[in-house]
Design an enzyme around this catalytic site. Structure first.
Site, mmCIF file in Angstrom:
data_model
loop_
_atom_site.group_PDB
_atom_site.id
_atom_site.type_symbol
_atom_site.label_atom_id
_atom_site.label_comp_id
_atom_site.label_asym_id
_atom_site.label_seq_id
_atom_site.Cartn_x
_atom_site.Cartn_y
_atom_site.Cartn_z
ATOM 1 N N ASP A 49 -11.366 -3.583 -59.246
ATOM 2 C CA ASP A 49 -12.362 -3.257 -58.087
ATOM 3 C C ASP A 49 -11.468 -2.539 -56.785
ATOM 4 O O ASP A 49 -10.642 -2.915 -56.595
ATOM 5 C CB ASP A 49 -13.201 -4.582 -57.637
ATOM 6 C CG ASP A 49 -12.372 -5.898 -57.469
ATOM 7 O OD1 ASP A 49 -11.120 -5.819 -57.902
ATOM 8 O OD2 ASP A 49 -12.825 -6.603 -56.621
ATOM 9 N N GLU A 84 -11.758 -8.938 -58.273
ATOM 10 C CA GLU A 84 -10.960 -9.870 -57.656
ATOM 11 C C GLU A 84 -11.269 -10.017 -56.280
ATOM 12 O O GLU A 84 -10.991 -11.037 -55.430
ATOM 13 C CB GLU A 84 -9.558 -9.134 -57.714
ATOM 14 C CG GLU A 84 -8.199 -10.006 -57.325
ATOM 15 C CD GLU A 84 -8.056 -10.359 -55.916
ATOM 16 O OE1 GLU A 84 -7.760 -11.270 -55.265
ATOM 17 O OE2 GLU A 84 -8.220 -8.996 -55.109
HETATM 18 ZN ZN LIG Z 1 -7.639 -7.031 -51.600
HETATM 19 ZN ZN LIG Z 2 -5.894 -6.682 -54.348
#
Ligand SMILES: [Zn+2]
Ligand SMILES: [Zn+2]
Length: 435
Positions: free
Chosen positions: A110, A168
């Protein structure tokens, strides 16, 4: 030449060749050469993929096109793939030709809600979204390692699971996502994964890596405190309950958790990031909302801090006759580098980079949801230097100017390939092991 001499000559040549192949070209050396060859072949494509990903960044849980690209490349390699894992995640299993356990490598996919400010020819085409945390590099390296290692299946003792994880940076509000959901959806099973590796680009010199055995990154929890007082005229505070004064006491007292309640040799951070309250200069504020984060390197401190935040807030608000609410949201736990695994993999890192380029680093009070995997199985996580040697400093992670040196792609790729092969080798039962 007599028959006897001929025999001696053949024996001598055979012995010489055996000696050469056994000692001059041990298995790992020939594997290293093959990795090098495959890497050279694949690197132009990996750079192209990285630039494409950089130009087309996608936010957490919205990595649709990224996942499509990853899945199509893995499928083209003939790997066993699963898509839509934890929303947009992708996994692939490479089965080595030799028996062994399964190790995993994880990349996050991401990007961040940041407007890119670099002048790169391949800067983001998606307004307000940027790969400012280098997950485009992570995804490209891990995808590249699948491309390289697929050609080396005969050298692989066991299986390699490639994990491409969404979110994440944290799922959007109200959604689930990230490492925890990947685990819930079974990425560490079928076949059971014995160890996992991960890495992050780091704004330090290229050619160097940083890690530490034991805790590397902190946990990251957030909390929201609501203080409910009673409004009155600003000139008549005795008729109200001033939520702003109470909030001030709470903020100051919460800092004493770090200085007075937690072991000073075990670092922790408590930050109040927002205060919202009041309506006008001459009105006693009825309500204040505080938001903050707690970071610790151990579960003990983490649990203790959460408990004392509640105690302090309850004590102070009740002494003023106010009410409170506390919403404590647990984020990723501390990231723990398994010491034995780190010890096993250290020689690989040193051989590839050189003794002085493998650096230990103090634990950092930032977080990474890779820690969820390390809670379940032994994990190894390192930081990959991406600052060009020609620069004195570089823009940090999450900066709109973040620009990692692309040479980190080939180095990261090489490291990942060697680490995976060596990890399987180290974990596989050896003939002289006691049964
Ligand atoms: Zn980050
Ligand atoms: Zn990262």
């Amino acid at each position: 030449m007599t028959q006897k001499r001929k025999k001696i000559a053949i024996y001598s040549i055979s012995f010489f060749l055996l000696f050469i192949f056994t000692y001059a070209f041990p298995v790992d050396k020939s594997t290293a050469l093959l990795i090098e060859k495959e890497l050279e072949k694949n690197i132009p494509e990996i750079i192209k993929i990285r630039r494409y990903l950089h130009m087309n960044p996608e936010l957490s849980n919205r990595e649709f096109e990224t996942a499509k690209l990853v899945a199509s490349r893995l499928m083209a390699l003939g790997l066993d793939i699963k898509t839509r894992v934890a929303k947009t995640g992708v996994t692939a299993l490479l089965r080595g030709e030799q028996e062994g356990l399964t190790v995993a490598i994880r990349a996050d996919m991401d990007a961040l809600p940041i407007q890119e400010m670099t002048n790169l020819p391949y800067k983001s085409l998606n307004p307000g979204v940027m790969h400012a945390c280098g997950h485009d590099i992570h995804t490209s390296i891990v995808l590249g390692s699948a491309m390289v290692l697929q050609s080396l299946r005969d050298k692989i003792k066991g299986n390699i699971k490639f994990i491409f994880q969404p979110a994440e940076e944290g799922p959007p509000p109200g959604e689930e996502g990230g490492a925890n959901l990947m685990i819930q959806e079974g990425v560490l099973e079928d076949p059971p994964v014995a160890a996992i590796m991960g890495f992050h680009v780091w704004p330090e010199n290229i050619g160097e890596i940083y890690f530490t055995p034991g805790p590397l990154f902190s946990s990251s929890d957030t909390f929201q405190i609501g203080i409910q007082g009673k409004s009155s005229h600003g000139a008549k505070p005795h008729e109200g309950i001033d939520a702003i004064v109470i909030a001030s006491h709470v903020i100051i007292s919460l800092q004493s958790i770090i200085s007075r309640s937690l072991d000073p040799t075990d670092p922790a951070v408590l930050t109040i990031g927002t205060i919202k309250g009041g309506t006008k200069a001459n009105i006693i504020a009825e309500r204040v909302i505080l938001e903050g984060t707690v970071r610790t390197l151990t579960e003990t401190n983490r649990m203790k801090a959460a408990h004392i935040i509640d105690e302090i807030t309850r004590g102070i608000t009740s002494s003023f006759g106010a009410d409170y609410t506390l919403e404590y949201r647990k984020g990723p736990p501390p990231l723990y580098n398994h010491p034995e695994l780190a010890k096993d993999l250290l020689p690989t890192l040193k051989t590839i980079l050189g003794e002085t380029k493998v650096k230990t680093i103090k634990p950092q009070m930032v977080s990474e949801d890779f820690s969820f995997y390390c809670q379940k199985i032994p994990g190894f996580y390192f930081l990959l230097g991406v600052k060009s040697l020609s620069q004195n400093s570089m823009a940090p992670l999450h900066s709109p100017y973040f620009n990692p040196d692309e040479k980190s792609l080939s180095l990261g790729l090489k490291l990942v390939c060697h680490l995976l092969i060596d990890c399987l080798e180290k974990m596989s039962p050896h003939e002289n092991d006691a049964s």
